[in-house]
Design a protein around this motif. Structure first.
Motif, PDB file in Angstrom:
ATOM      1  N   LEU A  34      38.556  47.523 -31.094  1.00  0.00           N
ATOM      2  CA  LEU A  34      39.215  48.051 -29.903  1.00  0.00           C
ATOM      3  C   LEU A  34      38.208  48.124 -28.762  1.00  0.00           C
ATOM      4  CD1 LEU A  34      41.673  49.459 -28.540  1.00  0.00           C
ATOM      5  CD2 LEU A  34      40.716  51.615 -29.374  1.00  0.00           C
ATOM      6  N   VAL A  35      38.610  47.616 -27.611  1.00  0.00           N
ATOM      7  CA  VAL A  35      37.771  47.685 -26.418  1.00  0.00           C
ATOM      8  C   VAL A  35      38.226  48.838 -25.521  1.00  0.00           C
ATOM      9  CG1 VAL A  35      37.028  46.471 -24.345  1.00  0.00           C
ATOM     10  CG2 VAL A  35      37.329  45.214 -26.498  1.00  0.00           C
ATOM     11  N   ALA A  36      39.519  48.847 -25.213  1.00  0.00           N
ATOM     12  CA  ALA A  36      40.060  49.889 -24.331  1.00  0.00           C
ATOM     13  C   ALA A  36      41.562  49.978 -24.526  1.00  0.00           C
ATOM     14  CB  ALA A  36      39.743  49.585 -22.870  1.00  0.00           C
ATOM     15  N   ARG A  37      42.087  51.170 -24.290  1.00  0.00           N
ATOM     16  CA  ARG A  37      43.521  51.392 -24.456  1.00  0.00           C
ATOM     17  C   ARG A  37      44.006  52.374 -23.400  1.00  0.00           C
ATOM     18  NH1 ARG A  37      45.044  53.179 -30.239  1.00  0.00           N
ATOM     19  NH2 ARG A  37      45.007  50.942 -30.598  1.00  0.00           N
ATOM     20  N   TYR A  38      45.211  52.099 -22.892  1.00  0.00           N
ATOM     21  CA  TYR A  38      45.851  52.979 -21.920  1.00  0.00           C
ATOM     22  C   TYR A  38      47.158  53.449 -22.532  1.00  0.00           C
ATOM     23  CZ  TYR A  38      47.602  54.678 -17.440  1.00  0.00           C
ATOM     24  OH  TYR A  38      48.078  55.481 -16.424  1.00  0.00           O
ATOM     25  N   THR A  39      47.295  54.742 -22.700  1.00  0.00           N
ATOM     26  CA  THR A  39      48.496  55.290 -23.318  1.00  0.00           C
ATOM     27  C   THR A  39      49.504  55.658 -22.237  1.00  0.00           C
ATOM     28  OG1 THR A  39      47.251  56.123 -25.195  1.00  0.00           O
ATOM     29  CG2 THR A  39      49.420  57.084 -24.828  1.00  0.00           C
ATOM     30  N   SER A  40      50.715  55.118 -22.380  1.00  0.00           N
ATOM     31  CA  SER A  40      51.728  55.335 -21.355  1.00  0.00           C
ATOM     32  C   SER A  40      52.759  56.368 -21.732  1.00  0.00           C
ATOM     33  CB  SER A  40      52.463  54.017 -21.084  1.00  0.00           C
ATOM     34  OG  SER A  40      51.564  53.016 -20.733  1.00  0.00           O
ATOM     35  N   GLY A  41      52.917  56.634 -23.030  1.00  0.00           N
ATOM     36  CA  GLY A  41      53.991  57.515 -23.444  1.00  0.00           C
ATOM     37  C   GLY A  41      53.511  58.634 -24.336  1.00  0.00           C
ATOM     38  N   GLY A  80      32.480  52.687 -27.238  1.00  0.00           N
ATOM     39  CA  GLY A  80      31.235  53.201 -26.686  1.00  0.00           C
ATOM     40  C   GLY A  80      30.411  52.140 -25.982  1.00  0.00           C
ATOM     41  N   SER A  81      30.502  50.911 -26.472  1.00  0.00           N
ATOM     42  CA  SER A  81      29.670  49.837 -25.920  1.00  0.00           C
ATOM     43  C   SER A  81      30.123  49.385 -24.534  1.00  0.00           C
ATOM     44  CB  SER A  81      29.686  48.635 -26.868  1.00  0.00           C
ATOM     45  OG  SER A  81      31.007  48.163 -27.049  1.00  0.00           O
ATOM     46  N   VAL A  82      31.323  49.773 -24.115  1.00  0.00           N
ATOM     47  CA  VAL A  82      31.827  49.318 -22.816  1.00  0.00           C
ATOM     48  C   VAL A  82      32.025  50.458 -21.835  1.00  0.00           C
ATOM     49  CG1 VAL A  82      32.982  47.393 -23.974  1.00  0.00           C
ATOM     50  CG2 VAL A  82      34.306  49.422 -23.326  1.00  0.00           C
ATOM     51  N   LYS A  83      31.872  51.683 -22.289  1.00  0.00           N
ATOM     52  CA  LYS A  83      32.063  52.839 -21.398  1.00  0.00           C
ATOM     53  C   LYS A  83      31.133  52.742 -20.200  1.00  0.00           C
ATOM     54  CE  LYS A  83      33.862  56.576 -24.262  1.00  0.00           C
ATOM     55  NZ  LYS A  83      33.567  57.852 -24.955  1.00  0.00           N
ATOM     56  N   GLY A  84      31.699  52.991 -19.039  1.00  0.00           N
ATOM     57  CA  GLY A  84      30.917  52.921 -17.806  1.00  0.00           C
ATOM     58  C   GLY A  84      30.838  51.529 -17.218  1.00  0.00           C
ATOM     59  N   ARG A  85      31.232  50.510 -17.988  1.00  0.00           N
ATOM     60  CA  ARG A  85      31.194  49.131 -17.482  1.00  0.00           C
ATOM     61  C   ARG A  85      32.604  48.549 -17.337  1.00  0.00           C
ATOM     62  NH1 ARG A  85      29.064  45.159 -20.459  1.00  0.00           N
ATOM     63  NH2 ARG A  85      29.519  46.156 -22.471  1.00  0.00           N
ATOM     64  N   PHE A  86      33.496  48.914 -18.240  1.00  0.00           N
ATOM     65  CA  PHE A  86      34.867  48.389 -18.240  1.00  0.00           C
ATOM     66  C   PHE A  86      35.824  49.486 -17.789  1.00  0.00           C
ATOM     67  CE2 PHE A  86      34.414  44.957 -21.799  1.00  0.00           C
ATOM     68  CZ  PHE A  86      33.293  44.454 -21.154  1.00  0.00           C
ATOM     69  N   THR A  87      36.868  49.080 -17.093  1.00  0.00           N
ATOM     70  CA  THR A  87      37.908  50.013 -16.665  1.00  0.00           C
ATOM     71  C   THR A  87      39.275  49.419 -16.973  1.00  0.00           C
ATOM     72  OG1 THR A  87      36.520  50.841 -14.861  1.00  0.00           O
ATOM     73  CG2 THR A  87      38.876  51.317 -14.747  1.00  0.00           C
ATOM     74  N   ILE A  88      40.097  50.186 -17.668  1.00  0.00           N
ATOM     75  CA  ILE A  88      41.456  49.742 -17.958  1.00  0.00           C
ATOM     76  C   ILE A  88      42.415  50.455 -17.023  1.00  0.00           C
ATOM     77  CG2 ILE A  88      41.870  51.480 -19.771  1.00  0.00           C
ATOM     78  CD1 ILE A  88      43.449  49.245 -21.262  1.00  0.00           C
ATOM     79  N   SER A  89      43.395  49.715 -16.548  1.00  0.00           N
ATOM     80  CA  SER A  89      44.406  50.303 -15.674  1.00  0.00           C
ATOM     81  C   SER A  89      45.742  49.643 -15.961  1.00  0.00           C
ATOM     82  CB  SER A  89      44.028  50.127 -14.202  1.00  0.00           C
ATOM     83  OG  SER A  89      43.921  48.766 -13.874  1.00  0.00           O
ATOM     84  N   LEU A 149      28.611  42.446 -17.284  1.00  0.00           N
ATOM     85  CA  LEU A 149      28.819  41.764 -18.560  1.00  0.00           C
ATOM     86  C   LEU A 149      27.500  41.269 -19.134  1.00  0.00           C
ATOM     87  CD1 LEU A 149      32.054  39.892 -17.550  1.00  0.00           C
ATOM     88  CD2 LEU A 149      31.865  41.427 -19.510  1.00  0.00           C
ATOM     89  N   ASN A 150      27.406  41.304 -20.453  1.00  0.00           N
ATOM     90  CA  ASN A 150      26.234  40.773 -21.138  1.00  0.00           C
ATOM     91  C   ASN A 150      26.680  39.890 -22.293  1.00  0.00           C
ATOM     92  OD1 ASN A 150      26.574  42.516 -23.554  1.00  0.00           O
ATOM     93  ND2 ASN A 150      26.092  44.160 -22.116  1.00  0.00           N
TER      94      ASN A 150
END
Length: 125
Positions: free
Chosen positions: A47-54, A65-74, A89-90
């Motif tokens: 899992l990279v990122a998840r946005y909960t809608s309901g 943890g490896s993407v926090k502060g670098r990736f943003t989900i919307s 990105l690396n």
């Protein structure tokens, strides 16, 4: 039928940015969450990122943890589309990125998971 269509992958230099998008379409009654997983060669899908809608956690976002502060989900609720803005990105971000969503189809009373076809992200060092 329900479909998840991804776009935005490609080749980028280390330190660069990419934005992935995933649009859900079809006979949709409700979406519980949308998010992104990735799988690098020889590694498990994560899992990279998840946005909960309901539900009670509506609006909650979760990040690896490896993407926090670098990736943003919307998410654009009107378009049933989720975006993943990836910055700084690396090489370790190189993977196939898969869109994932938990969706209730019209006429059904339960949620099930759907997956996109995957989009390649390659970061050159």
């Amino acid at each position: 039928q329900v479909q998840l269509v991804e776009s935005g992958g490609g080749l980028v230099q280390a330190g660069g940015s990419l934005t992935l998008s995933c649009a859900a379409s079809g006979s949709i009654s409700s979406i519980n969450y949308m998010g992104w997983y990735r799988q690098a060669p020889g590694k498990q899908r994560e899992l990279v990122a998840r946005y909960t809608s309901g539900g009670i956690t509506r609006g909650e976002t979760n990040y690896a943890g490896s993407v926090k502060g670098r990736f943003t989900i919307s998410r654009d609720n009107a378009k049933n589309t989720v975006y993943l803005q990836m910055n700084s990105l690396n090489a370790e971000d190189t993977a196939v990125y898969y869109c994932n969503a938990r969706i209730m189809k019209r006429g059904e009373t339960f949620f099930r998971d759907y997956w996109g076809q995957g989009t390649q992200v390659t970061v050159s060092s």
